[in-house]
Design a protein around this motif. Structure first.
Motif, PDB file in Angstrom:
ATOM      1  N   THR A   1       0.848  -1.187   0.000  1.00  0.00           N
ATOM      2  CA  THR A   1       0.000   0.000   0.000  1.00  0.00           C
ATOM      3  C   THR A   1       0.881   1.234   0.000  1.00  0.00           C
ATOM      4  O   THR A   1       1.962   1.232   0.594  1.00  0.00           O
ATOM      5  N   ASP A   2       0.401   2.242  -0.637  1.00  0.00           N
ATOM      6  CA  ASP A   2       1.118   3.493  -0.721  1.00  0.00           C
ATOM      7  C   ASP A   2       1.281   4.118   0.668  1.00  0.00           C
ATOM      8  O   ASP A   2       0.331   4.170   1.458  1.00  0.00           O
ATOM      9  N   GLU A   3       2.480   4.573   0.958  1.00  0.00           N
ATOM     10  CA  GLU A   3       2.795   5.113   2.291  1.00  0.00           C
ATOM     11  C   GLU A   3       1.852   6.244   2.690  1.00  0.00           C
ATOM     12  O   GLU A   3       1.329   6.286   3.799  1.00  0.00           O
ATOM     13  N   LYS A   4       1.620   7.142   1.761  1.00  0.00           N
ATOM     14  CA  LYS A   4       0.808   8.310   2.111  1.00  0.00           C
ATOM     15  C   LYS A   4      -0.640   7.913   2.392  1.00  0.00           C
ATOM     16  O   LYS A   4      -1.312   8.511   3.241  1.00  0.00           O
ATOM     17  N   THR A   5      -1.100   6.877   1.704  1.00  0.00           N
ATOM     18  CA  THR A   5      -2.457   6.400   1.957  1.00  0.00           C
ATOM     19  C   THR A   5      -2.569   5.892   3.394  1.00  0.00           C
ATOM     20  O   THR A   5      -3.529   6.195   4.100  1.00  0.00           O
ATOM     21  N   VAL A   6      -1.579   5.128   3.812  1.00  0.00           N
ATOM     22  CA  VAL A   6      -1.628   4.587   5.176  1.00  0.00           C
ATOM     23  C   VAL A   6      -1.505   5.718   6.200  1.00  0.00           C
ATOM     24  O   VAL A   6      -2.201   5.733   7.223  1.00  0.00           O
ATOM     25  N   PHE A   7      -0.647   6.671   5.896  1.00  0.00           N
ATOM     26  CA  PHE A   7      -0.497   7.837   6.772  1.00  0.00           C
ATOM     27  C   PHE A   7      -1.857   8.523   6.951  1.00  0.00           C
ATOM     28  O   PHE A   7      -2.277   8.859   8.060  1.00  0.00           O
ATOM     29  N   SER A   8      -2.557   8.678   5.819  1.00  0.00           N
ATOM     30  CA  SER A   8      -3.876   9.308   5.862  1.00  0.00           C
ATOM     31  C   SER A   8      -4.860   8.451   6.649  1.00  0.00           C
ATOM     32  O   SER A   8      -5.683   8.975   7.406  1.00  0.00           O
ATOM     33  N   SER A   9      -4.773   7.148   6.467  1.00  0.00           N
ATOM     34  CA  SER A   9      -5.699   6.254   7.182  1.00  0.00           C
ATOM     35  C   SER A   9      -5.524   6.398   8.691  1.00  0.00           C
ATOM     36  O   SER A   9      -6.499   6.433   9.442  1.00  0.00           O
ATOM     37  N   ILE A  10      -4.270   6.466   9.107  1.00  0.00           N
ATOM     38  CA  ILE A  10      -3.993   6.627  10.542  1.00  0.00           C
ATOM     39  C   ILE A  10      -4.621   7.922  11.047  1.00  0.00           C
ATOM     40  O   ILE A  10      -5.287   7.952  12.084  1.00  0.00           O
TER      41      ILE A  10
END
Ligand SMILES: *[C@@H]1O[C@H](CO)[C@@H](O)[C@H](O)[C@H]1NC(C)=O
Ligand SMILES: *[C@@H]1O[C@H](CO)[C@@H](O)[C@H](O)[C@H]1NC(C)=O
Ligand SMILES: *[C@@H]1O[C@H](CO)[C@@H](O)[C@H](O)[C@H]1NC(C)=O
Ligand SMILES: *[C@@H]1O[C@H](CO)[C@@H](O)[C@H](O)[C@H]1NC(C)=O
Ligand SMILES: [Zn+2]
Length: 878
Positions: free
Chosen positions: A462-471
């Motif tokens: 998964t794209d890093e920024k997507t996970v950052f946003s999810s958090i």
């Protein structure tokens, strides 16, 4: 690629971030362990004004806990403490009068020694329980401006003078008694000070017997109705800053925000109110019977010594008394000054905590508080802002959420697996116990991180920024969602959501050149505050829970006694070590730990699978190494002892004497210890392996500790008989006996009414248990409307040796009017080590205790604290 958005490898990135990640917890720890310099002088050399003197406070505590000693309600020492306290109160009053004479200040000190009897219902641990007390005392000092108006509304301060069964009670609660005395001195000696509202100092003399003293004050004292708010001072430990763990009104929290060193969070408040901690303070009585709001404050660090022999002044950390004294003094000053909220706090049950709607927490030197309504607006705004900020990442959210959820699951599971393996497979449960909260964190925190990161190997890339946003979305949505249910602890998620939001905002605006990139600095920025607050929350929480597991958590497996193997009340030995303490501690650390390091999950997606795999392998190796190290640790040591419960029980019905032994923790080795004790001290008649007994409401052996007894796994060993022994408890004048007086049977109405009289000379803390369909009694107005088992416990002043219970019961169908009573009491002169000084008067129980205690000390190398009680019990049909 600019310096602002370096795309370094894993090792270099970790190295660059490590200063931030080390500094945050270090700052938190420094804050957590900060205490003021203890003062010796009574006046401040610089200002020439009176000040709290730790030396003086500890002097009082030492006198009570060592010169007087174990002040168990009903003992001679308890009566001594009562007399001592009256003297101190009178002396304070004389000082007050001297000041008034010299300065003409508006000041008055009044002293009461309240003595009285009563009954109250005291449900605990899901059990219905009643207390009856005779002639117990409280010492009360009221400091006011001397006018009726000044006395109309008062602030109550409470501490308790008595100590519990096995403990000299220096921290619990003699230190608070000392603090209240020293506050009176400082206030009275402060030039010009005069209280706009009176302050009542209640030196309550029966807390450990289940809050009889505070009940007596609340229900019977002539000035109780003037109380508008209460501050309760307690201890369950001996170190660190005292914690505000219960607050029940906004006004009182606001007052608390003015103390020099506040330490309290809504989180502690929520945990306490959830009831997972098995403790209870006088606060409960004030809430119930005075209906006033207040603050409940306690010393909680190092509660290994709580209710132990080692609760001594020498084990109280320097600065603790100074800190608590100065904070308490500030509260009194604030709440007795003109403009105080005290007169507005009229008794009103809506003050009860269920209705308090403010969030509060201390963060570094600031104390934040805001209403729930404000919280909803702020958290809602943050959620909205986060939604807008992450709109470009919405599309990938399904993957992001899967990654984050897997991360949470992994970080929860892995430490629990470690706990299970340690405890079940390796038989090394509670290996962190003696190492304290740091040992527990050191074992489970790497496992938490391991689980969080390893889980990411199993989710789609998964794209890093997507996970950052999810958090970010998860934190902010959780904060808002939980706050909607009016749970103030939602603040935890807000505190970690906010910096992540700010980090992402700056990231997008400044730090990165390309869209979809996360700068390394965003991790430093977004992770610093969560790590800081996470440490500030985790350390005290684990600090409170770790020592408690030795007393309070017990699974049900031990009581499950299959009917077939239940012979004569004996069960087969249950498998030892059935306490899930390891898992409770692992769960707490994993939940709070993953909340402290939320950005670990997006970080795992920054470097690709290969680097992640390396990191996981390293953490896995560290976790295994950790387990190997912890396997070698001893569970208990001299300052982190095992609690052992021992009764010498003489049954006046059967004339048998037994030794009863129990433990409340699941640490390995207990069964073997009981076998050794049996071989050493038993009659030798029982050849078989000692077997654990069933613990339930019908096991009366442990009724002195009911309902806490439910936590015990008890054993029973027959003692050798001394043919020359003549029991004092069955002799005519000194017998322990239950009789019925004014016994009237009304066959027509199908009822029997009588007064049960319990005579217990030389015995204290008597308990009766019986089955009956009670229609009426003098305990309260609503006995259960069916045939049921009842437990009534007594606690009384020294030498008050009778009590009564008025009963109207329904006659059973079979016409058998007799009721079977189980009764038990503690010998006032047979409690080891409290009564060591008069051991010759303690009979066979004390002789045995002296030998057993030194035998245990030697065998266990001082790693055990045994509570040794001489009991007398029996059954009788009345
Ligand atoms: C109790 O407090 C609530 C909320 O502050 C108020 O609405 C109510 O009128 C009060 N009741 C009494 C009896 O004072
Ligand atoms: C024991 O027997 C009683 C009565 O026959 C029954 O109600 C109970 O469930 C049994 N307990 C167990 C653990 O089997
Ligand atoms: C004392 O002996 C009686 C009669 O055997 C028994 O029912 C009772 O449980 C015993 N009491 C205690 C506290 O062990
Ligand atoms: C309680 O104290 C009163 C007054 O001193 C005394 O008469 C009474 O006997 C005491 N009660 C008991 C149970 O000892
Ligand atoms: Zn206490």
């Amino acid at each position: 690629m600019s310096l602002l958005s370096p795309k370094w490898g894993l090792g270099r990135s970790l190295l660059a971030l490590s200063p931030f990640f080390l500094v945050a917890p270090l700052i938190a720890l420094k804050q957590h362990h900060s205490l003021p310099e203890p003062e010796t002088a009574l006046t401040n050399a610089r200002t020439n004004l009176p000040q709290i003197s730790e030396a003086r406070v500890l002097g009082y505590a030492k006198y009570l806990s060592e010169n007087i000693g174990y002040r168990t309600v009903g003992t001679y020492e308890h009566a001594q403490a009562d007399a001592w306290m009256v003297e101190q109160a009178e002396e304070a009053k004389r000082n007050c009068e001297r000041v008034v004479k010299e300065t003409g200040r508006k000041l008055q000190c009044e002293v009461w020694r309240q003595q009285g009897s009563g009954t109250h219902r005291f449900d605990m641990m899901g059990k219905r329980l009643y207390k009856s007390y005779q002639n117990l005392t409280n010492i009360v000092v009221r400091v006011s401006d001397g006018t009726d108006a000044g006395k109309e509304h008062a602030l109550l301060l409470n501490s308790h003078l008595d100590s519990t069964l096995p403990s000299p009670g220096a921290a619990d609660d003699a230190i608070s008694v000392g603090i209240m005395l020293d506050c009176i001195r400082v206030l009275v000696d402060t030039p010009g000070w005069s209280p706009a509202y009176a302050v009542i100092f209640l030196f309550n003399h029966a807390e450990e017997s289940l809050q009889d003293g505070s009940h007596l004050f609340s229900t019977q004292h002539p000035i109780a109705h003037t109380v508008r708010a209460v501050i309760n001072l307690e201890a369950a430990g001996t170190t660190g800053r005292e914690l505000l763990f219960q607050a029940t009104s906004e006004e009182m929290v606001e007052a608390y925000s003015h103390v020099p060193r506040p330490f309290g969070t809504i989180f502690a408040n929520d945990i306490f109110n959830s009831g997972v901690l098995l403790s209870d303070t006088d606060f409960r009585q004030f809430e119930e019977y005075l209906d006033v709001p207040g603050l409940d404050i306690a010393i909680v660090g190092n509660s290994y010594l709580y209710h132990m022999r080692k609760d001594l002044v020498e084990n109280i950390e320097a600065g603790v008394a100074q800190n608590m004294g100065e904070n308490t003094l500030a509260l009194i000053r604030h709440l007795t000054a003109p403009g105080s909220p005290i007169p507005t706090l009229v008794a009103n049950s809506s003050h009860k905590h269920k209705h308090m709607r403010v969030v509060y927490f201390g963060l570094m030197s600031h104390f934040f508080m805001y209403r729930f309504s404000t919280a909803k607006v702020i958290y809602g705004a943050l959620l909205l802002g986060s939604l807008v900020l992450t709109r470009s990442a919405w599309r990938g959210q399904r993957r992001g959420v899967v990654a984050v959820m897997s991360g949470l699951l992994g970080s929860l599971l892995t430490p629990n697996i470690v706990a299970l393996v340690m405890h079940r497979v390796l038989g090394k449960g509670m290996s962190w116990f003696a190492g304290g909260h740091f040992a527990a964190i050191a074992l489970y925190a790497p496992a938490t991180l391991l689980g969080g990161l390893a889980s990411q190997l199993f989710v789609p890339t998964t794209d890093e920024k997507t996970v950052f946003s999810s958090i970010l979305l998860l934190q902010t949505a959780t904060a808002f969602g939980i706050q909607l249910f009016n749970v103030g602890s939602a603040a935890m998620f807000f505190i970690s959501g906010l910096p992540i939001f700010v980090a992402l905002l700056i990231n997008n605006a400044v730090l990165t050149t390309r869209k979809g990139e996360i700068s390394l600095w965003s991790y430093a920025l977004g992770q610093f505050l969560p790590l800081l607050t996470g440490t500030l929350i985790m350390v005290p929480t684990v600090e409170v829970f770790v020592p408690l597991v030795s007393t309070s958590f017990k699974s049900q497996t031990n009581y499950l006694c299959e009917n077939g193997s239940n012979i004569d009340g004996l069960c087969r030995p249950a498998d030892s070590g059935d306490v899930p303490a390891d898992n409770i501690v692992a769960t707490i650390i994993s939940v709070l730990g993953s909340q402290a390091v939320p950005l670990a999950i997006p970080f795992a997606h920054r470097f690709g699978r290969k680097s992640l795999r390396t990191l996981v392998l390293l953490l896995g190796a560290a976790t295994l190494m950790n387990m190997a190290i912890y396997m070698r640790k001893d569970v208990f040591d001299e300052m982190h002892q095992k609690r052992l419960f021992v009764l010498h029980l003489e049954n006046v019905t059967t004339h048998e004497q037994h030794l009863h032994i129990a433990s409340a923790d699941g640490a390995p080795g207990f069964h073997e210890l009981v076998r050794d004790i049996s071989n050493e001290f038993g009659s030798g008649l029982t050849t078989a392996e000692p077997a654990p007994l069933i613990m339930n409401d019908y096991n009366s052996d442990w009724d002195s500790l009911y309902p806490f007894s439910a936590f015990l796994s008890p054993y029973k060993i027959e003692l050798p008989r001394d043919p020359d022994y003549i029991s004092p408890w069955t002799a005519r004048e000194t017998s322990f006996i239950l009789t019925a007086v004014n016994d009237v049977t009304d066959l027509e109405a199908g009822t029997r009414s009588f007064t049960l009289q319990v005579n217990h000379p030389g015995l204290i803390w008597t308990v009766i248990a019986f089955d009956a369909h009670v229609l009426k009694w003098n305990l309260d107005n609503n006995p259960p409307t069916e045939y049921a088992r009842h437990h009534v416990k007594e606690a009384s002043f020294y030498k008050a040796d009778t009590w009564t219970l008025d009963l109207v019961v329904k006659l059973p169908e079979d016409g058998n009017r007799g009721i079977l009573f189980n009764f038990i009491g503690l010998q006032e002169k047979a409690m080891w080590p409290g009564k060591m000084a008069v051991k010759a008067e303690g009979g066979p129980a004390m002789k045995l205790f002296e030998n057993l205690d030194s035998w245990l000390e030697e065998k266990m190398g001082g790693t055990m604290d045994a509570l040794l009680l001489g009991c007398v019990a029996g059954t009788t049909v009345v």
